[in-house]
Design an enzyme around this catalytic site. Structure first.
Site, PDB file in Angstrom:
ATOM      1  CB  THR B 128      -2.442  24.047 -57.889  1.00 35.49           C
ATOM      2  OG1 THR B 128      -1.152  23.497 -58.203  1.00 35.49           O
ATOM      3  CG2 THR B 128      -2.967  24.830 -59.076  1.00 35.49           C
ATOM      4  CG  ASP B 129      -3.393  21.614 -52.765  1.00 35.33           C
ATOM      5  OD1 ASP B 129      -3.281  22.770 -52.289  1.00 35.33           O
ATOM      6  OD2 ASP B 129      -4.379  20.882 -52.595  1.00 35.33           O
ATOM      7  CB  CYS B 130       0.759  19.704 -57.581  1.00 33.90           C
ATOM      8  SG  CYS B 130      -0.589  20.164 -58.665  1.00 33.90           S
ATOM      9  CE1 TYR B 131       3.852  22.179 -61.825  1.00 32.04           C
ATOM     10  CE2 TYR B 131       1.542  21.510 -61.950  1.00 32.04           C
ATOM     11  CZ  TYR B 131       2.863  21.351 -62.343  1.00 32.04           C
ATOM     12  OH  TYR B 131       3.195  20.390 -63.251  1.00 32.04           O
TER      13      TYR B 131
END
Lengths: 134, 388
Positions: B128-131
């Site tokens: 994901t964008d954050c992970y």
């Protein structure tokens, strides 16, 4: 009188020899066949001899001379005391009651001299504490 | 005579508390009578050590660089549930390894972690964008991760059936190897030492009760799954499986002496958990139930040849009979095996006694009692409309 248990391996040529008969007839041993198997590699006989140490010694010599491979069964099945939790699952499985519950400590005692190496305790033990040797 | 938990704790603190195991109070009540035993003893300790399949561990692994939101998680090739926040997972005790070893699973990983051994962690993600990270493979130990606690939804069954097998085939069950034609029978309760048999109505055990769990101090967290009260009673105690408890405790404080992985051949994995519960002797009624001996505690004999949830007990047998090594089922002598370790149960009751006497373990007044009545529901196949 002493009782000893042995695993005898016969090569295919020896299979028709009445070796067990000789144990009784020539050496006057009380024998008990615990297990017997024959396949294309020969025969395997698990047997117990009861007799005087001298009688057993002579019988062993006869067997060795007849090219029967002999292995004494003392610790054929082993109990790992570290892994064993003394639950007692093995107690009712063993056909010769080789496992005894000590009623004071509630530890499970394995009497390896009673063991006939059937291996039934091996897959019954939940902690994998019992192993079968070769 | 009446006592409170506060008074007992004050006596533990001053070193005056009298603590005895459930075995010891059976003898004491026989010798001195119920009234005198109640006056003499402040706490009765109990213990059990047996297969508790409904067990598992919550873990938080810490964040990697770059971080990953772990979707699929494996520990030594055993799948753990990763459908939680990024680096949390739950490893169920009975989960089996994906590397083809039928005798290796969640329980074995839990035991190895508690033993301090390194365990391979593998995780995958969609990123994901954050992970952003999509996979990781590394080794962890119990010390290297943030939290690890056992959270077992059903432990400490209040009594359990004795299993036998009338069929002509060997059965491999969670009750162990059952020989054909009722050649043996297995049971799994510490009987007169078993925690919930000694406080049958759970007068002193509830949410928040501090217990001995796997060598650590743990807590009762909820009623256990399949908790039920509508069961037959003998001598004021359930004579069939009844109440259960959900428990929680820090794995980092546990010992493999009291947590052991099991493999039931041709059945699957389980975890042996050692639990001890201290029972405060609040009054004579508590002491009476603590002192009920094996010959007054009964279990139903169930024939596992019948593969149905509706199998009816063949008969009842006492724990004294079960522990003697031979029971009589319809005139047939049947050899018995215990699946739970009485040796360990006693060791736990003694260890808990030692910790209370040593002021390392104090008793708790529970926050909330357990349900007084509960029936267990079956699962049937229904359409949406039937249950809506």
């Amino acid at each position: 009188m002493a009782t000893s248990r042995y695993l005898l391996y016969f090569n295919p040529e020896l299979i028709n020899e009445p070796i067990t008969y000789r144990m009784v007839k020539d050496f006057d041993l009380v024998i008990n066949i615990l297990r017997a198997e024959i396949d294309d590699t020969g025969g395997k006989l698990m047997i117990s001899f009861e007799g005087s140490p001298q009688q057993i010694k002579s019988a062993i010599k006869y067997l060795t001379d007849s090219r029967v491979e002999i292995k004494e069964l003392n610790e054929y099945v082993r109990k790992d005391a570290e892994r064993c939790t003394d639950c007692g699952m093995c107690v009712s499985i063993c056909p010769v009651s080789a496992f005894i519950v000590d009623r004071t400590t509630w530890k499970i005692m394995f009497q390896s001299d009673k063991c006939i190496a059937c291996g039934m305790c091996v897959d019954a033990c939940p902690t994998g504490s019992m192993t079968l040797g070769q | 005579l009446k006592r409170t938990v506060e008074e007992i704790n004050a006596r533990i603190k001053s070193g005056d508390a009298v603590v005895m195991t459930a075995e010891e109070v059976i003898d004491l009540v026989k010798k001195d009578g119920l009234g005198s035993a109640t006056e003499q003893v402040d706490v009765v300790t109990t213990g059990t050590f047996g297969a508790m399949c409904s067990s598992g561990a919550f873990m938080n692994f810490g964040h990697s660089e770059p971080p990953i939101k772990m979707a699929k998680v494996w520990l030594n090739d055993v799948p753990a549930y990763g459908g939680l926040a990024a680096v949390d997972a739950y490893l169920g005790a009975t989960e089996t390894s994906e590397n083809g070893k039928a005798d290796y699973g969640g329980a074995q990983v839990i035991e190895e972690l508690i033993a301090g051994k390194p365990v391979k962690l593998k995780a995958t993600s969609h990123g994901t964008d954050c992970y952003p990270r999509r996979e990781i493979e590394t080794f962890i130990t119990l010390k290297s991760i943030n939290q690890a606690f056992l959270f077992n939804p059903r432990n400490m069954y209040q009594n359990y059936a004795c299993a036998t097998n009338s069929s002509d085939k060997t059965l491999f069950t969670y009750m162990g190897k059952l020989l054909p034609n009722m050649k043996n029978a297995t049971y799994s309760s510490a009987g007169q030492l078993s925690p919930l048999l000694k406080d049958p109505k759970l007068r002193t055990i509830g949410i928040g009760t501090r217990i001995f769990l796997g060598g650590a101090q743990g807590y009762v967290s909820w009623e256990g799954t399949q908790y039920k009260t509508n069961v037959p009673m003998r001598n004021g105690v359930p004579s069939a499986s009844s109440r259960t408890l959900a428990v929680i405790g820090d794995m980092k404080q546990m010992s493999t002496e009291y947590v052991r992985a099991l493999y039931m051949h041709n059945y699957g994995i389980s975890l042996s958990v050692g639990i001890g519960v201290p029972i405060p002797v609040l009054d004579e009624d508590i002491m009476r139930s603590c002192a009920v001996p094996d010959d007054q505690l009964f279990a139903p004999v169930v024939d596992y040849a019948l593969q149905s949830r509706n199998r009816k007990p063949v008969q009842e047998v006492s724990y004294a009979e079960l522990r003697s090594g031979i029971i009589n089922i319809k005139g047939k002598k049947v050899r018995t095996s215990s699946l739970s370790s009485y040796f360990k149960a006693r060791q736990i009751a003694n260890e808990l006694k030692r910790r209370i006497e040593g002021k390392e373990f104090y008793l708790t007044q529970f926050v909330q009692g357990m349900p007084e009545e509960r029936a267990m529901k079956p699962l049937d196949v229904h359409s949406y409309e039937e249950v809506a």
